[in-house]
Design a protein around this motif. Structure first.
Motif, PDB file in Angstrom:
ATOM      1  N   VAL A  56      17.226  -5.582  -5.372  1.00  0.00           N
ATOM      2  CA  VAL A  56      16.792  -4.377  -6.090  1.00  0.00           C
ATOM      3  C   VAL A  56      15.961  -4.762  -7.307  1.00  0.00           C
ATOM      4  O   VAL A  56      14.916  -4.158  -7.587  1.00  0.00           O
ATOM      5  N   ALA A  57      16.396  -5.801  -8.027  1.00  0.00           N
ATOM      6  CA  ALA A  57      15.679  -6.237  -9.239  1.00  0.00           C
ATOM      7  C   ALA A  57      14.256  -6.670  -8.911  1.00  0.00           C
ATOM      8  O   ALA A  57      13.302  -6.334  -9.627  1.00  0.00           O
ATOM      9  N   ASN A  58      14.087  -7.418  -7.818  1.00  0.00           N
ATOM     10  CA  ASN A  58      12.749  -7.870  -7.424  1.00  0.00           C
ATOM     11  C   ASN A  58      11.851  -6.705  -7.016  1.00  0.00           C
ATOM     12  O   ASN A  58      10.653  -6.679  -7.327  1.00  0.00           O
ATOM     13  N   ILE A  59      12.445  -5.741  -6.315  1.00  0.00           N
ATOM     14  CA  ILE A  59      11.662  -4.575  -5.892  1.00  0.00           C
ATOM     15  C   ILE A  59      11.194  -3.796  -7.116  1.00  0.00           C
ATOM     16  O   ILE A  59      10.028  -3.386  -7.195  1.00  0.00           O
ATOM     17  N   ARG A  60      12.080  -3.581  -8.073  1.00  0.00           N
ATOM     18  CA  ARG A  60      11.701  -2.853  -9.288  1.00  0.00           C
ATOM     19  C   ARG A  60      10.571  -3.571 -10.028  1.00  0.00           C
ATOM     20  O   ARG A  60       9.598  -2.939 -10.478  1.00  0.00           O
ATOM     21  N   LYS A  61      10.714  -4.887 -10.144  1.00  0.00           N
ATOM     22  CA  LYS A  61       9.714  -5.669 -10.873  1.00  0.00           C
ATOM     23  C   LYS A  61       8.367  -5.663 -10.135  1.00  0.00           C
ATOM     24  O   LYS A  61       7.311  -5.468 -10.747  1.00  0.00           O
ATOM     25  N   LYS A  62       8.404  -5.849  -8.825  1.00  0.00           N
ATOM     26  CA  LYS A  62       7.187  -5.961  -8.035  1.00  0.00           C
ATOM     27  C   LYS A  62       6.395  -4.655  -8.015  1.00  0.00           C
ATOM     28  O   LYS A  62       5.167  -4.650  -8.111  1.00  0.00           O
ATOM     29  N   PHE A  63       7.116  -3.524  -7.916  1.00  0.00           N
ATOM     30  CA  PHE A  63       6.414  -2.243  -7.752  1.00  0.00           C
ATOM     31  C   PHE A  63       6.512  -1.350  -8.990  1.00  0.00           C
ATOM     32  O   PHE A  63       6.095  -0.191  -8.948  1.00  0.00           O
ATOM     33  N   LYS A  64       7.100  -1.911 -10.080  1.00  0.00           N
ATOM     34  CA  LYS A  64       7.178  -1.183 -11.354  1.00  0.00           C
ATOM     35  C   LYS A  64       7.825   0.200 -11.186  1.00  0.00           C
ATOM     36  O   LYS A  64       7.291   1.227 -11.624  1.00  0.00           O
ATOM     37  N   ILE A  65       8.995   0.194 -10.552  1.00  0.00           N
ATOM     38  CA  ILE A  65       9.758   1.430 -10.358  1.00  0.00           C
ATOM     39  C   ILE A  65      10.939   1.419 -11.322  1.00  0.00           C
ATOM     40  O   ILE A  65      11.761   0.492 -11.300  1.00  0.00           O
ATOM     41  N   ASN A  66      11.018   2.412 -12.170  1.00  0.00           N
ATOM     42  CA  ASN A  66      12.090   2.498 -13.160  1.00  0.00           C
ATOM     43  C   ASN A  66      13.355   3.090 -12.538  1.00  0.00           C
ATOM     44  O   ASN A  66      13.317   3.794 -11.529  1.00  0.00           O
ATOM     45  N   LYS A  88       0.824  -1.205   0.000  1.00  0.00           N
ATOM     46  CA  LYS A  88       0.000   0.000   0.000  1.00  0.00           C
ATOM     47  C   LYS A  88       0.860   1.258   0.000  1.00  0.00           C
ATOM     48  O   LYS A  88       0.605   2.228  -0.738  1.00  0.00           O
ATOM     49  N   ASN A  89       1.895   1.252   0.830  1.00  0.00           N
ATOM     50  CA  ASN A  89       2.748   2.434   0.933  1.00  0.00           C
ATOM     51  C   ASN A  89       3.557   2.689  -0.343  1.00  0.00           C
ATOM     52  O   ASN A  89       3.907   3.833  -0.652  1.00  0.00           O
ATOM     53  N   LEU A  90       3.877   1.608  -1.068  1.00  0.00           N
ATOM     54  CA  LEU A  90       4.685   1.749  -2.272  1.00  0.00           C
ATOM     55  C   LEU A  90       3.858   1.962  -3.533  1.00  0.00           C
ATOM     56  O   LEU A  90       4.403   2.284  -4.590  1.00  0.00           O
ATOM     57  N   HIS A  91       2.549   1.797  -3.427  1.00  0.00           N
ATOM     58  CA  HIS A  91       1.682   1.943  -4.600  1.00  0.00           C
ATOM     59  C   HIS A  91       1.836   3.311  -5.288  1.00  0.00           C
ATOM     60  O   HIS A  91       1.885   3.367  -6.528  1.00  0.00           O
ATOM     61  N   PRO A  92       1.924   4.427  -4.543  1.00  0.00           N
ATOM     62  CA  PRO A  92       2.074   5.735  -5.207  1.00  0.00           C
ATOM     63  C   PRO A  92       3.351   5.865  -6.039  1.00  0.00           C
ATOM     64  O   PRO A  92       3.457   6.774  -6.869  1.00  0.00           O
ATOM     65  N   LEU A  93       4.328   4.974  -5.818  1.00  0.00           N
ATOM     66  CA  LEU A  93       5.595   5.060  -6.541  1.00  0.00           C
ATOM     67  C   LEU A  93       5.596   4.253  -7.839  1.00  0.00           C
ATOM     68  O   LEU A  93       6.580   4.274  -8.582  1.00  0.00           O
ATOM     69  N   ARG A  94       4.510   3.546  -8.127  1.00  0.00           N
ATOM     70  CA  ARG A  94       4.430   2.747  -9.355  1.00  0.00           C
ATOM     71  C   ARG A  94       4.636   3.640 -10.574  1.00  0.00           C
ATOM     72  O   ARG A  94       4.100   4.744 -10.672  1.00  0.00           O
ATOM     73  N   ASN A  95       5.444   3.116 -11.509  1.00  0.00           N
ATOM     74  CA  ASN A  95       5.746   3.797 -12.771  1.00  0.00           C
ATOM     75  C   ASN A  95       6.539   5.096 -12.598  1.00  0.00           C
ATOM     76  O   ASN A  95       6.638   5.899 -13.537  1.00  0.00           O
TER      77      ASN A  95
END
Length: 391
Positions: free
Chosen positions: A357-367, A336-343
């Protein structure tokens, strides 16, 4: 070593094609009968690798370049020059000479340097380059360094050794006893020929393991260039049994950062812990490698986020050997807390955290990229947190 490569016309061709695609060079029909296109291409590739790493070699006319693998394996001029600051005396034996970059810089501080290299072709190349560079006090010995020691009655002020990190079957190894030559096994022999030994080891070697494998360790030097650890250096002194000094040095674009401590100081120190405050401090790579985690915080009056989270915090902004961030927000690690950071874009780091780091980027779609810095950490209360920061 094909010395006709040094002919003026061939040297001009090499210099004219430094920025040419190497496949295009290999497809050219050369107007030279004494060298193959493969030999010329090898010189071009090797010289290109020297531009940033070995500028003295690169900018000296008629240097003969060993193949690019030897260039990749050799010390850079920055680290070779640093090693030369550690030694003084009349004589030195470099038992694993290789291309000779370390020997060349040692020769500026030592009256006579013996460069031992078992590969006869490489020894010939190094000897020729020493002449071109004006290093007349280096004696090239085309044989195994330990054979040279056994055959030579001379005592040396220093012995330098850089054991190969590959064994007989060319597999990469990390313990000193598995390297070639086996330094721990030969320490007694080495100390019959000198009172001081300088050893270069792989950056991945664990310092505590190195201390167990070696004896009479007086100093350990951790060298990083642009925040990447390049070398671990060990100074051994015959019969030395005192505290071990650790010296870290980071060559950054903004200048040189130095931090020194004693292993006993770190062992006896206690870390001050705190939840994230106003600023976040990330030590440079050399300090992280050295293990000065408690000592660093105490010296700079900073608190750690957790005993095993090697990031520091404070309400004060201070000069620090590493990166400094302003903490803009702190929140628990939840979907929930990371949702605003998507994309969005962010530079992500993890410390004492279960996900990559790779899993976090993939899971939350952070470029990757941008001006935002996210640190995924465990805090002093054993909670997983996200620190949103700006540099």
């Amino acid at each position: 070593m094909n010395k006709t490569i040094l002919n003026t016309g061939i040297q001009e061709f090499i210099n004219e094609n430094l920025n040419t695609d190497i496949m295009s060079v290999l497809l050219k029909k050369l107007p030279f009968s004494t060298v193959s296109v493969q030999e010329v291409a090898e010189q071009i590739e090797a010289k290109k690798k020297c531009k940033g790493k070995l500028p003295t070699y690169y900018n000296t006319p008629t240097i003969y370049y060993a193949n690019k693998l030897h260039i990749e394996q050799t010390s850079s001029e920055i680290t070779a020059a640093y090693k030369a600051t550690l030694i003084r005396g009349k004589s030195m034996a470099d038992l694993t000479g290789g291309l000779g970059v370390d020997s060349y810089f040692f020769s500026k501080k030592i009256a006579r340097v013996f460069h031992c290299e078992i590969d006869q072709n490489l020894s010939e190349i190094a000897a020729y380059n020493f002449t071109v560079l004006g290093a007349k006090n280096i004696i090239a010995i085309p044989k195994n360094g330990f054979e040279f020691l056994l055959e030579n009655k001379e005592q040396f002020d220093w012995i330098f050794i850089d054991p190969s990190r590959r064994n007989e079957v060319k597999k990469r190894v990390f313990f000193l006893e598995d390297c070639l030559p086996n330094v721990p096994e030969n320490l007694e022999l080495l100390f019959t020929k000198t009172d001081r030994i300088l050893i270069k080891t792989a950056p991945l070697l664990d310092i505590s393991i190195g201390c167990k494998e070696l004896k009479n360790v007086k100093e350990i030097h951790v060298i990083s260039v642009r925040n990447e650890v390049k070398e671990l250096l060990w100074i051994l002194e015959k019969r030395y049994v005192g505290s071990i000094a650790v010296k870290t040095i980071d060559y950054a674009s903004t200048g040189i950062s130095v931090f020194d401590f004693e292993l006993s100081e770190e062992k006896n120190a206690l870390a001050e812990l705190a939840l994230p405050l106003t600023f976040l401090y990330e030590p440079n790579a050399a300090i992280l490698k050295s293990g000065a985690f408690k000592t660093l915080g105490n010296r700079f009056q900073l608190s750690k986020l957790h005993n095993h989270t090697h990031l520091y915090t404070s309400d004060k902004g201070i000069a620090f050997p590493g990166r400094i961030f302003k903490i803009d927000a702190v929140f628990p690690y939840t979907k929930k807390n990371l949702h605003p950071l998507r994309n969005s874009k962010a530079n992500i780091s993890t410390r004492n955290f279960p996900e990559s780091v790779a899993n976090i980027r993939k899971k939350f779609k952070i470029n990757d990229g941008g001006d935002q810095y996210l640190f995924f950490v465990k805090n002093m209360n054993e909670q997983y947190m996200v620190l949103q920061c700006s540099k």
